[in-house]
Design a protein around this motif. Structure first.
Motif, short mmCIF file in Angstrom:
data_model
loop_
_atom_site.label_atom_id
_atom_site.label_comp_id
_atom_site.label_asym_id
_atom_site.label_seq_id
_atom_site.Cartn_x
_atom_site.Cartn_y
_atom_site.Cartn_z
N MET A 192 -0.11 7.77 -8.10
CA MET A 192 0.66 6.97 -7.14
C MET A 192 -0.27 6.27 -6.14
SD MET A 192 3.81 9.58 -6.31
CE MET A 192 4.16 8.75 -4.77
N LEU A 193 -1.24 7.01 -5.61
CA LEU A 193 -2.18 6.44 -4.65
C LEU A 193 -3.06 5.38 -5.28
CD1 LEU A 193 -3.22 9.70 -2.75
CD2 LEU A 193 -1.74 7.88 -1.91
N SER A 194 -3.45 5.62 -6.55
CA SER A 194 -4.29 4.66 -7.25
C SER A 194 -3.54 3.34 -7.49
CB SER A 194 -4.75 5.24 -8.58
OG SER A 194 -5.48 4.30 -9.32
N VAL A 195 -2.30 3.44 -7.90
CA VAL A 195 -1.50 2.24 -8.14
C VAL A 195 -1.24 1.50 -6.83
CG1 VAL A 195 0.74 1.39 -8.94
CG2 VAL A 195 -0.44 3.18 -10.22
N ALA A 196 -0.98 2.25 -5.75
CA ALA A 196 -0.75 1.62 -4.45
C ALA A 196 -1.98 0.85 -3.98
CB ALA A 196 -0.35 2.67 -3.42
N ALA A 197 -3.17 1.45 -4.18
CA ALA A 197 -4.41 0.77 -3.81
C ALA A 197 -4.62 -0.49 -4.64
CB ALA A 197 -5.60 1.72 -3.97
N GLU A 198 -4.26 -0.41 -5.93
CA GLU A 198 -4.38 -1.57 -6.80
C GLU A 198 -3.40 -2.67 -6.38
OE1 GLU A 198 -3.80 -2.70 -11.53
OE2 GLU A 198 -4.08 -0.60 -10.92
N ASN A 199 -2.20 -2.27 -6.00
CA ASN A 199 -1.21 -3.25 -5.51
C ASN A 199 -1.72 -3.98 -4.27
OD1 ASN A 199 0.69 -2.78 -7.47
ND2 ASN A 199 1.90 -1.34 -6.26
N LEU A 200 -2.29 -3.19 -3.34
CA LEU A 200 -2.80 -3.79 -2.11
C LEU A 200 -3.93 -4.77 -2.39
CD1 LEU A 200 -2.79 -3.94 0.98
CD2 LEU A 200 -4.36 -1.97 0.99
N ASP A 219 0.82 -1.22 0.00
CA ASP A 219 0.00 0.00 0.00
C ASP A 219 0.85 1.26 0.00
OD1 ASP A 219 1.06 -0.23 2.53
OD2 ASP A 219 -0.78 0.30 3.59
N CYS A 220 2.14 1.14 -0.32
CA CYS A 220 3.05 2.29 -0.28
C CYS A 220 3.06 3.02 -1.64
CB CYS A 220 4.45 1.82 0.07
SG CYS A 220 5.72 3.10 0.00
N PRO A 221 2.70 4.30 -1.72
CA PRO A 221 2.71 5.04 -2.99
C PRO A 221 4.11 5.15 -3.59
CG PRO A 221 1.44 6.21 -1.32
CD PRO A 221 2.15 5.11 -0.62
N HIS A 222 5.14 5.29 -2.75
CA HIS A 222 6.50 5.41 -3.28
C HIS A 222 6.98 4.10 -3.89
CE1 HIS A 222 6.51 8.90 -0.44
NE2 HIS A 222 7.12 9.46 -1.48
N TYR A 223 6.53 2.97 -3.32
CA TYR A 223 6.86 1.68 -3.92
C TYR A 223 6.18 1.55 -5.28
CZ TYR A 223 6.88 -3.35 -4.79
OH TYR A 223 7.01 -4.58 -5.38
N ALA A 224 4.92 2.03 -5.39
CA ALA A 224 4.21 2.00 -6.66
C ALA A 224 4.93 2.84 -7.72
CB ALA A 224 2.78 2.50 -6.46
N LYS A 225 5.41 4.00 -7.31
CA LYS A 225 6.10 4.87 -8.26
C LYS A 225 7.44 4.26 -8.69
CE LYS A 225 7.23 9.77 -8.92
NZ LYS A 225 7.16 11.12 -8.32
N ALA A 226 8.14 3.63 -7.72
CA ALA A 226 9.43 3.02 -8.02
C ALA A 226 9.28 1.83 -8.97
CB ALA A 226 10.12 2.58 -6.72
N GLU A 227 8.24 1.03 -8.80
CA GLU A 227 8.09 -0.14 -9.66
C GLU A 227 7.67 0.26 -11.07
OE1 GLU A 227 5.15 -3.04 -8.82
OE2 GLU A 227 3.60 -1.60 -8.22
N LEU A 228 6.88 1.33 -11.21
CA LEU A 228 6.52 1.80 -12.56
C LEU A 228 7.73 2.38 -13.27
CD1 LEU A 228 2.99 3.37 -11.97
CD2 LEU A 228 3.55 1.23 -13.11
N LEU A 229 8.58 3.08 -12.53
CA LEU A 229 9.81 3.62 -13.13
C LEU A 229 10.73 2.46 -13.55
CD1 LEU A 229 11.75 5.91 -13.83
CD2 LEU A 229 12.48 5.94 -11.42
N ALA A 230 10.80 1.43 -12.75
CA ALA A 230 11.62 0.26 -13.10
C ALA A 230 11.07 -0.44 -14.33
CB ALA A 230 11.67 -0.69 -11.90
#
Length: 500
Positions: free
Chosen positions: A104-112, A11-22
């Protein structure tokens, strides 16, 4: 070539942003590799602490990013958090991320959500597996080592698809149990579902279907206790009583109601079984047995040697009484195959042992239970208990004998039984004469004396009641009576000889 590993809370927005950049870098650069480790929020801190401790890193927030050299190997190199990864991408690849906060928040929610769906799916898959739960105590003893490879087989449990093995050793160390678990996993047995290890009773006997109790531990005590055998024996009995009283309560509370409990060992096995039955009142006492097959097999081996046949050619030997005290070997149903005598026949032809065996006394020196013999006996009983053997086959087992042969309530003694439908039944098609009844009643009196030690209000510790000495005189002269070679039994023999 290098690989970047990205780990973070789902549920971490920064993790979501990091994985999309990767992902964007991996699509653009042919030699750029990434590996993602999404961790549920409730497991993140424990996972982070373990990972940092293992690698010697210091990091506190999500995400955690490190780099691994794919070709060269070696441990990973810590890069840092999201800002460190973003700065690295800008400096080395001139690529950055301009993702908005909302995305970022949307991707984090989707990850969770995806992570939770995967967890639910895995839980459902695991729930479809209904393993048989087997608990073994004193798992580091030799008997357990010999028992386990053959225990987890279709020959013992023919209708079971998976077995969860739980190894408990309260006196052992975790390192030894870990080694034993790895050995079992390395066997790659088809029925083995998982192996768990335990050094305390926090989870003991949870959902147990089969419990094999191998405890045979002794406290040496102080020098003064060793000099006073009576006090030392008293302490041992109390220690065993406390341990098995707790076992019985845990079995009653946690085990399945159809659990099969086998008590094996060298000392006080009848007492142990009595305590278990007394403290597991919600479980049918027909599910508790004490092993006597090792004595039965030892007697068969001695007789076979005298008759010059194999031990397997001797059948239907019965053990009566206290397995680790006063017991009686009964040959009234015993028969021998392949005997080279006046009358011979095919391999299935047998003769009554009484017709050819003329010795009235056979000596057994019982110093300890051999691990191989104990393991073999346990496997034999489990096969019969699972309806693999002939339902008419008779076994010698220590069971609760209240109401049988005029024995007092609570007496757990070895008697002939049959095993059908997951329960034992006493076999009555035998002759119980006066001498044998005396043996059984003396064995019961012997156990009563030991039971007294488990209560705190006993003024003086006595293994045998004075009125039982006369019974022992008769028992010791009866046909095929074997006395275990314990010190207090030997002393009583001396006393009887002096009286005579």
């Amino acid at each position: 070539m290098s690989k970047f590993v990205l780990a973070g809370k789902t549920d971490c927005p920064h993790y979501a942003k990091a994985e999309l950049l990767a992902d964007a870098l991996q699509r653009s650069l042919p030699n750029f590799r990434t590996h993602k480790i999404p961790i549920p929020p409730n497991q993140w801190m424990e996972w982070l602490e373990d990972t940092c401790k293992r690698n010697g890193w210091k990091h506190e927030k999500s995400p955690l990013v490190w780099r691994e050299l794919v070709d060269q190997g070696g441990k990973g190199v810590l890069l840092g958090g999201f800002s460190d990864f973003l700065e690295h991408c800008q400096d080395y690849y001139s690529i950055t991320s301009d993702m908005s906060t909302d995305i970022m928040l949307s991707v984090a929610a989707e990850n969770l959500e995806t992570s939770m769906d995967l967890i639910v799916e895995e839980q459902h898959r695991v729930s479809l597996i209904k393993p048989l739960h087997i608990w073994i105590t004193s798992a580091l003893c030799p008997t357990c080592h010999l028992l386990m490879p053959s225990l987890l087989s279709a020959e013992v449990f023919p209708h079971i698809a998976a077995i969860s093995l739980h190894l408990l050793d309260l006196e052992g160390d975790e390192e030894g149990l870990q080694g034993l678990r790895m050995e079992m996993e390395d066997l790659a047995l088809p029925l083995l579902h998982q192996v768990t290890i335990h050094t305390d009773l926090k989870q003991a006997f949870q959902e147990a279907d089969v419990i094999i109790l191998l405890d045979d531990w002794w406290r040496d005590g102080s020098d003064s206790e060793r000099r006073n055998r009576n006090e030392a024996e008293k302490k041992k009995v109390k220690d065993i009583s406390e341990r098995y009283r707790e076992y019985g309560q845990l079995i009653d509370a946690r085990a399945n109601k159809e659990v099969k409990v086998i008590v094996s060992g060298d000392a006080f096995v009848n007492l142990k079984c009595s305590i278990l039955v007394d403290n597991a009142r919600s479980i049918d006492f027909h599910h508790f047995v004490t092993m006597a097959t090792q004595l039965e097999n030892e007697a068969r081996a001695i007789i076979a040697k005298k008759l010059k046949v194999r031990a397997s050619d001797i059948a239907d030997v019965i053990v009566w009484g206290n397995v680790s005290g006063v017991f009686h070997i009964d040959l009234q149903r015993a028969k021998v195959f392949n005997y080279d005598g006046a009358i011979k026949g095919p391999s299935f032809f047998s003769q009554s042992l009484f017709k050819i065996f003329h010795d009235r006394f056979v000596t057994i020196t019982q110093t300890s239970i051999a691990a191989m013999s104990a393991a073999n006996g346990i496997l034999t009983i489990l096969k019969a208990w699972n309806d693999i053997c002939n339902p008419d086959e008779v076994f010698s087992l220590g069971v609760l004998c209240s109401g049988y042969y005029d024995l007092p309530d609570g007496s757990v003694l070895s008697v002939p039984v049959t095993l059908t439908g997951g329960k034992w039944s006493v076999f009555f098609d035998v002759t119980v004469g006066d001498k044998l009844k005396e043996t059984l009643h003396f064995s019961a009196a012997e156990l009563r004396g030991v039971w007294q030690v488990t209560t705190e209000d006993v003024a003086q510790y006595t293994l045998l009641q004075p009125q039982d000495v006369g019974a022992l005189k008769n028992v010791s002269n009866s046909c095929f009576s074997f006395l275990a070679k314990r010190a207090w039994i030997r002393k009583l023999h001396v006393m009887i000889k002096e009286d005579n």
